[in-house]
Design an enzyme around this catalytic site. Structure first.
Site, PDB file in Angstrom:
ATOM      1  N   GLY A  85       0.799  -1.229   0.000  1.00 49.42           N
ATOM      2  CA  GLY A  85       0.000   0.000   0.000  1.00 49.42           C
ATOM      3  C   GLY A  85       0.828   1.274   0.000  1.00 49.42           C
ATOM      4  O   GLY A  85       0.322   2.342  -0.348  1.00 49.42           O
ATOM      5  N   PRO A 117       2.339  -1.562 -10.177  1.00 50.19           N
ATOM      6  CA  PRO A 117       1.121  -2.311 -10.508  1.00 50.19           C
ATOM      7  C   PRO A 117       0.988  -3.579  -9.666  1.00 50.19           C
ATOM      8  O   PRO A 117       1.977  -4.154  -9.244  1.00 50.19           O
ATOM      9  CB  PRO A 117       1.341  -2.686 -11.982  1.00 50.19           C
ATOM     10  CG  PRO A 117       2.820  -2.699 -12.165  1.00 50.19           C
ATOM     11  CD  PRO A 117       3.407  -1.738 -11.168  1.00 50.19           C
ATOM     12  N   ASP A 118      -0.242  -3.984  -9.414  1.00 52.81           N
ATOM     13  CA  ASP A 118      -0.513  -5.256  -8.748  1.00 52.81           C
ATOM     14  C   ASP A 118      -0.652  -6.313  -9.836  1.00 52.81           C
ATOM     15  O   ASP A 118      -1.577  -6.262 -10.636  1.00 52.81           O
ATOM     16  CB  ASP A 118      -1.802  -5.137  -7.924  1.00 52.81           C
ATOM     17  CG  ASP A 118      -2.172  -6.466  -7.278  1.00 52.81           C
ATOM     18  OD1 ASP A 118      -1.414  -7.447  -7.438  1.00 52.81           O
ATOM     19  OD2 ASP A 118      -3.221  -6.509  -6.622  1.00 52.81           O
ATOM     20  N   PHE A 119       0.301  -7.258  -9.861  1.00 50.54           N
ATOM     21  CA  PHE A 119       0.305  -8.206 -10.992  1.00 50.54           C
ATOM     22  C   PHE A 119      -0.869  -9.169 -10.917  1.00 50.54           C
ATOM     23  O   PHE A 119      -1.134  -9.910 -11.851  1.00 50.54           O
ATOM     24  CB  PHE A 119       1.636  -8.946 -11.082  1.00 50.54           C
ATOM     25  CG  PHE A 119       1.841 -10.008 -10.041  1.00 50.54           C
ATOM     26  CD1 PHE A 119       2.343  -9.688  -8.808  1.00 50.54           C
ATOM     27  CD2 PHE A 119       1.535 -11.327 -10.306  1.00 50.54           C
ATOM     28  CE1 PHE A 119       2.541 -10.665  -7.832  1.00 50.54           C
ATOM     29  CE2 PHE A 119       1.723 -12.315  -9.348  1.00 50.54           C
ATOM     30  CZ  PHE A 119       2.226 -11.983  -8.108  1.00 50.54           C
ATOM     31  N   ARG A 120      -1.591  -9.181  -9.775  1.00 53.00           N
ATOM     32  CA  ARG A 120      -2.747 -10.071  -9.656  1.00 53.00           C
ATOM     33  C   ARG A 120      -4.042  -9.419 -10.155  1.00 53.00           C
ATOM     34  O   ARG A 120      -5.071 -10.060 -10.201  1.00 53.00           O
ATOM     35  CB  ARG A 120      -2.946 -10.485  -8.197  1.00 53.00           C
ATOM     36  CG  ARG A 120      -1.835 -11.365  -7.654  1.00 53.00           C
ATOM     37  CD  ARG A 120      -2.119 -11.716  -6.207  1.00 53.00           C
ATOM     38  NE  ARG A 120      -0.929 -12.228  -5.538  1.00 53.00           N
ATOM     39  CZ  ARG A 120       0.015 -11.481  -5.006  1.00 53.00           C
ATOM     40  NH1 ARG A 120      -0.094 -10.171  -5.041  1.00 53.00           N
ATOM     41  NH2 ARG A 120       1.057 -12.021  -4.422  1.00 53.00           N
ATOM     42  N   ASN A 157       7.906  -5.150   0.461  1.00 53.69           N
ATOM     43  CA  ASN A 157       7.933  -4.775  -0.953  1.00 53.69           C
ATOM     44  C   ASN A 157       9.243  -5.182  -1.607  1.00 53.69           C
ATOM     45  O   ASN A 157      10.288  -5.211  -0.964  1.00 53.69           O
ATOM     46  CB  ASN A 157       7.714  -3.270  -1.095  1.00 53.69           C
ATOM     47  CG  ASN A 157       6.360  -2.856  -0.553  1.00 53.69           C
ATOM     48  OD1 ASN A 157       5.452  -3.673  -0.475  1.00 53.69           O
ATOM     49  ND2 ASN A 157       6.231  -1.598  -0.165  1.00 53.69           N
ATOM     50  N   ASP A 160      10.100  -3.673  -4.639  1.00 50.10           N
ATOM     51  CA  ASP A 160      10.290  -2.673  -5.698  1.00 50.10           C
ATOM     52  C   ASP A 160      11.533  -1.816  -5.492  1.00 50.10           C
ATOM     53  O   ASP A 160      11.889  -1.017  -6.360  1.00 50.10           O
ATOM     54  CB  ASP A 160       9.046  -1.782  -5.810  1.00 50.10           C
ATOM     55  CG  ASP A 160       8.585  -1.285  -4.453  1.00 50.10           C
ATOM     56  OD1 ASP A 160       9.421  -0.728  -3.708  1.00 50.10           O
ATOM     57  OD2 ASP A 160       7.390  -1.458  -4.128  1.00 50.10           O
ATOM     58  N   HIS A 184      10.908  -9.834   1.907  1.00 48.10           N
ATOM     59  CA  HIS A 184      10.647 -10.691   0.754  1.00 48.10           C
ATOM     60  C   HIS A 184      11.741 -10.572  -0.313  1.00 48.10           C
ATOM     61  O   HIS A 184      11.533 -10.919  -1.467  1.00 48.10           O
ATOM     62  CB  HIS A 184       9.259 -10.407   0.183  1.00 48.10           C
ATOM     63  CG  HIS A 184       8.165 -10.732   1.160  1.00 48.10           C
ATOM     64  ND1 HIS A 184       6.872 -10.293   1.037  1.00 48.10           N
ATOM     65  CD2 HIS A 184       8.190 -11.472   2.309  1.00 48.10           C
ATOM     66  CE1 HIS A 184       6.146 -10.736   2.068  1.00 48.10           C
ATOM     67  NE2 HIS A 184       6.930 -11.444   2.854  1.00 48.10           N
ATOM     68  N   GLY A 209       0.310   0.767   5.037  1.00 50.62           N
ATOM     69  CA  GLY A 209       0.079   0.200   3.717  1.00 50.62           C
ATOM     70  C   GLY A 209       0.249  -1.307   3.620  1.00 50.62           C
ATOM     71  O   GLY A 209       0.857  -1.796   2.671  1.00 50.62           O
TER      72      GLY A 209
END
Ligand SMILES: [Zn+2]
Length: 262
Positions: free
Chosen positions: A5, A13-16, A87, A89, A106, A177
């Site tokens: 968030g 982008p949310d790949f899902r 995240n 990113d 992650h 988030g």
């Protein structure tokens, strides 16, 4: 503690999500299900979908937002014990958060490891291959090199276990988030002492902030995450500093873009 968030305001982008460019892009690979992209066995025979995601998320495509720079301000003021992020990113590093202050639970694209001989490579060494949609291969053994993103069933990074020392020491926990749904990350919020105030800045009440587990010193600011962070920054009297920091970095990033064009 932060999650996806804080990055959606940067355009990650949310790949899902059907309709997002990234999701549509991944459809061509006929993934059995979206999560297969982070499964190591799937990766070993079909690494292409993961590298399509890597191409999108590789550091440089997106810019940090006020949320990341707010944490940077905490760091600059000596107030940041650690930032725990879910995240991948890399926007925390881009915002100038020191790797030593950062637990990327992650994983990260900043380093990569050969899946065969385990040699390590800086993420930058893979950039040219990733950007040209080629699967990066180990110069030493020709094995596929995998960015140090944590796949399902893989061990969390060593420094994740800093939480054992960090959380008992914290005198404030800020959670921003995140849906607090992915373990073991989600349980960390419960590790701070009960006397420690916890602040949630999030779209929805989540984890211990939802329902009966709420503590007397919990504070919940619901709504747009950047809006919540700006409200907090205002209350601290840090708004000008935050703006100055963001403006300076925009200038820096713009200069490096120009340099690349030259
Ligand atoms: Zn190798």
């Amino acid at each position: 503690m932060v999650g996806a968030g804080i990055s959606t305001p940067s355009g990650i982008p949310d790949f899902r999500s059907p309709g997002s460019g990234l999701y549509d892009n991944l459809q061509q690979y006929n993934l059995p299900y979206a999560e297969a992209i982070f499964e190591i066995n799937y990766f070993h025979h079909t690494p292409e979908p993961f590298f399509a995601l890597a191409k999108e998320l590789y550091p440089g495509n997106y810019q940090p937002n006020a949320t990341h720079y707010f944490v940077r301000l905490l760091q600059d003021k000596g107030q940041l014990l650690r930032m725990y992020t879910q995240n991948i990113d890399g926007l925390e590093r881009m915002a100038g958060i020191s790797p030593s202050k950062l637990v990327e639970a992650h994983g990260t694209f900043s380093m990569a490891t050969c899946t065969v001989c385990r040699r390590e490579y800086p993420g930058e060494d893979l950039r040219a291959d990733v950007m040209s949609s080629a699967v990066p291969k180990c110069p030493a053994c020709k094995g596929v090199i995998k960015p140090n993103i944590v796949f399902f069933g893989e061990e969390l990074p060593q420094n994740f276990f800093l939480y054992l020392a960090d959380f008992p020491l914290a005198d404030l926990l800020i959670v921003m988030g995140t849906s607090l749904e992915v373990e073991p990350f989600a349980s960390l919020a419960g590790v701070v002492r009960s006397s420690v105030p916890r602040l949630l800045i999030n779209r929805d009440p989540v984890g211990p902030f939802a329902g009966r587990a709420l503590r007397h010193n919990d504070v919940v600011e619901l709504g747009d995450v950047v809006g919540g962070v700006r409200k907090l920054t205002d209350a601290l009297g840090w708004t000008q500093e935050l703006e100055a920091l963001m403006a300076a970095d925009r200038g820096k990033n713009h200069k490096s873009e120009t340099a690349n064009e030259e």
